[in-house]
Enzyme design. Structure first.
Site, PDB file in Angstrom:
ATOM      1  N   ARG A 100     -12.246  23.490  27.936  1.00 14.05           N
ATOM      2  CA  ARG A 100     -12.555  23.265  29.345  1.00 14.05           C
ATOM      3  C   ARG A 100     -12.795  21.810  29.711  1.00 14.05           C
ATOM      4  O   ARG A 100     -12.281  21.317  30.714  1.00 14.05           O
ATOM      5  CB  ARG A 100     -13.850  24.011  29.758  1.00 14.05           C
ATOM      6  CG  ARG A 100     -13.686  25.413  30.137  1.00 14.05           C
ATOM      7  CD  ARG A 100     -14.922  26.164  29.690  1.00 14.05           C
ATOM      8  NE  ARG A 100     -14.960  26.107  28.247  1.00 14.05           N
ATOM      9  CZ  ARG A 100     -14.295  26.971  27.483  1.00 14.05           C
ATOM     10  NH1 ARG A 100     -13.646  27.941  28.014  1.00 14.05           N
ATOM     11  NH2 ARG A 100     -14.303  26.840  26.166  1.00 14.05           N
ATOM     12  N   LYS A 143      -8.690   6.642   9.595  1.00 10.05           N
ATOM     13  CA  LYS A 143      -8.458   5.598   8.576  1.00 10.05           C
ATOM     14  C   LYS A 143      -9.713   4.775   8.350  1.00 10.05           C
ATOM     15  O   LYS A 143      -9.676   3.780   7.631  1.00 10.05           O
ATOM     16  CB  LYS A 143      -7.343   4.667   9.049  1.00 10.05           C
ATOM     17  CG  LYS A 143      -6.027   5.327   9.352  1.00 10.05           C
ATOM     18  CD  LYS A 143      -5.069   4.269   9.931  1.00 10.05           C
ATOM     19  CE  LYS A 143      -3.928   4.920  10.679  1.00 10.05           C
ATOM     20  NZ  LYS A 143      -3.226   3.934  11.533  1.00 10.05           N
ATOM     21  N   HIS A 156     -24.851  16.962  27.789  1.00 11.43           N
ATOM     22  CA  HIS A 156     -23.513  17.267  28.321  1.00 11.43           C
ATOM     23  C   HIS A 156     -23.650  17.186  29.851  1.00 11.43           C
ATOM     24  O   HIS A 156     -23.649  18.198  30.553  1.00 11.43           O
ATOM     25  CB  HIS A 156     -23.101  18.670  27.865  1.00 11.43           C
ATOM     26  CG  HIS A 156     -21.656  18.997  28.035  1.00 11.43           C
ATOM     27  ND1 HIS A 156     -20.769  18.210  28.737  1.00 11.43           N
ATOM     28  CD2 HIS A 156     -20.927  20.069  27.589  1.00 11.43           C
ATOM     29  CE1 HIS A 156     -19.565  18.778  28.709  1.00 11.43           C
ATOM     30  NE2 HIS A 156     -19.642  19.894  28.023  1.00 11.43           N
TER      31      HIS A 156
HETATM   32  N1   CP Z   1     -18.351  23.984  28.152  1.00 13.67           N
HETATM   33  C1   CP Z   1     -17.623  23.224  27.328  1.00 13.67           C
HETATM   34  O1   CP Z   1     -17.996  22.085  27.012  1.00 13.67           O
HETATM   35  O2   CP Z   1     -16.471  23.790  26.876  1.00 13.67           O
HETATM   36  P1   CP Z   1     -15.453  23.120  25.890  1.00 13.67           P
HETATM   37  O3   CP Z   1     -16.162  22.925  24.565  1.00 13.67           O
HETATM   38  O4   CP Z   1     -14.289  24.051  25.782  1.00 13.67           O
HETATM   39  O5   CP Z   1     -15.068  21.768  26.461  1.00 13.67           O
END
Ligand code: CP
Length: 316
Positions: free
Chosen positions: A51, A80, A129
């Site tokens: 996503r 590397k 995140h």
């Molecule tokens: N929610 C999310 O970060 O999904 P992905 O790990 O697929 O990017």
């Protein structure tokens, strides 16, 4: 002067968050524009993603920008032995903005300190995140009509779930109440409880996925147990299927409840929930594209001027 980056959701205050959500609503109404013509975005994914990478790349494509990057570090010169510093400096040579996901906590902060172009943290280990949180908050506003005074029940891996950690910080200025549902092995870390205490945020901890935790919620935020963060896979096996949401568990929930999940899911939401109108995780993931369009334009200081959709947010 260092460019503005988005590393932790705490880098954005309430006004910043509302501006992003407002702009994301504009992109949702009209996602195809010329705003990134002649701009290049690098997506550096040292960890797997579906996503986040695809929605960032679609966000840029729909704004007529260009994408470079890698989805597997094994295909880059980091395999590397090239350092993160050198990789970031190279990407910044070629691109106007860098989106990065890396397994090391603090890697995005480090990158933002050395990079001459904005860095967007697309996930750093178990830490943060922030764009996930912005799309979560967009989806919460969209479904509840407000961000204020909501009860959010967060279920699953509260120890390693970076989306959880960012969400707690992102919602902090909107007077949430949290129910934290986790087994002892995956409890919310002390630092987030201290954060809630400092901010005056009410929270309760549960080890059972109880009717009370579900039925008192406005948002039920399910999460996956993060197998990749365990050093002992036997420990993962013990907790991997500890909580599974089934459709009949929602029967006494609030009519306005929505079930969110940052995805990917493994087994923690049974597929019989998917057709329940309270399930909102696929729409939530789609919102990621619009929110990421807003974030990229914000960091590149590109004006997004159209009819505003959620001005009401600013007054709350
Ligand atoms: N929610 C999310 O970060 O999904 P992905 O790990 O697929 O990017």
């Amino acid at each position: 002067m260092k460019p503005k980056s988005l590393v932790n959701i705490g880098d954005y205050n309430r006004t910043d968050i509302l501006r992003i959500l407002d702009n994301a609503a504009q992109f949702k109404a009209n996602p195809n524009r010329n705003l990134l013509e002649h701009r290049v975005c690098a997506t550096l994914f040292f960890e797997p993603s579906t996503r986040t990478r695809l929605s960032f790349e679609t966000a840029v494509n729909r704004l007529r920008g260009r994408i470079i990057g890698f989805s597997d570090a094994a295909t880059s010169s980091s395999s590397k032995g090239e350092s993160l510093k050198d990789t970031i400096m190279m990407a910044a040579n070629y691109a106007d903005i860098v989106v990065m996901r890396h397994h090391l906590e603090g890697s995005a902060r480090y990158a933002s300190e050395i990079s001459p172009v904005p860095i967007v943290n697309a996930g750093d280990g178990a830490n943060q995140h922030p764009t996930q949180t912005l799309l979560d908050m967009f989806s919460i506003y969209e479904t509840q009509g407000t961000l204020e005074n909501l009860t959010i029940t967060i279920v699953g891996d509260l120890k390693y779930g970076r989306a959880v950690h960012s969400l707690i910080e992102g919602m902090a200025d909107f007077r949430p109440t949290f129910n934290f549902v986790a087994p002892d092995e995956l409890k919310i870390p002390e630092k987030y409880k201290s954060f809630c205490d400092e901010k005056g945020i009410a929270y309760r901890e549960f080890t059972e996925f109880s009717p009370e935790a579900i039925n008192s919620a406005d948002i039920l935020y399910m999460t996956r147990v993060q197998r990749e963060r365990f050093t002992d896979l036997m420990e993962y096996e013990k907790v991997k299927n500890i909580y599974i949401l089934h459709n009949d568990m929602l029967k006494n929930s609030k009519p306005t409840l929505r079930v969110l999940h940052p995805l990917p899911r493994v087994k923690e939401i049974n597929q019989d929930v998917d057709d329940n109108p309270k399930a909102y995780y696929f729409q939530q993931a789609k919102n990621g594209m619009f929110v990421r369009q807003a974030v990229i334009c914000d960091l590149l200081e590109i004006e997004v001027n159209e009819v505003t959709e959620v001005k009401k947010l600013r007054k709350e």
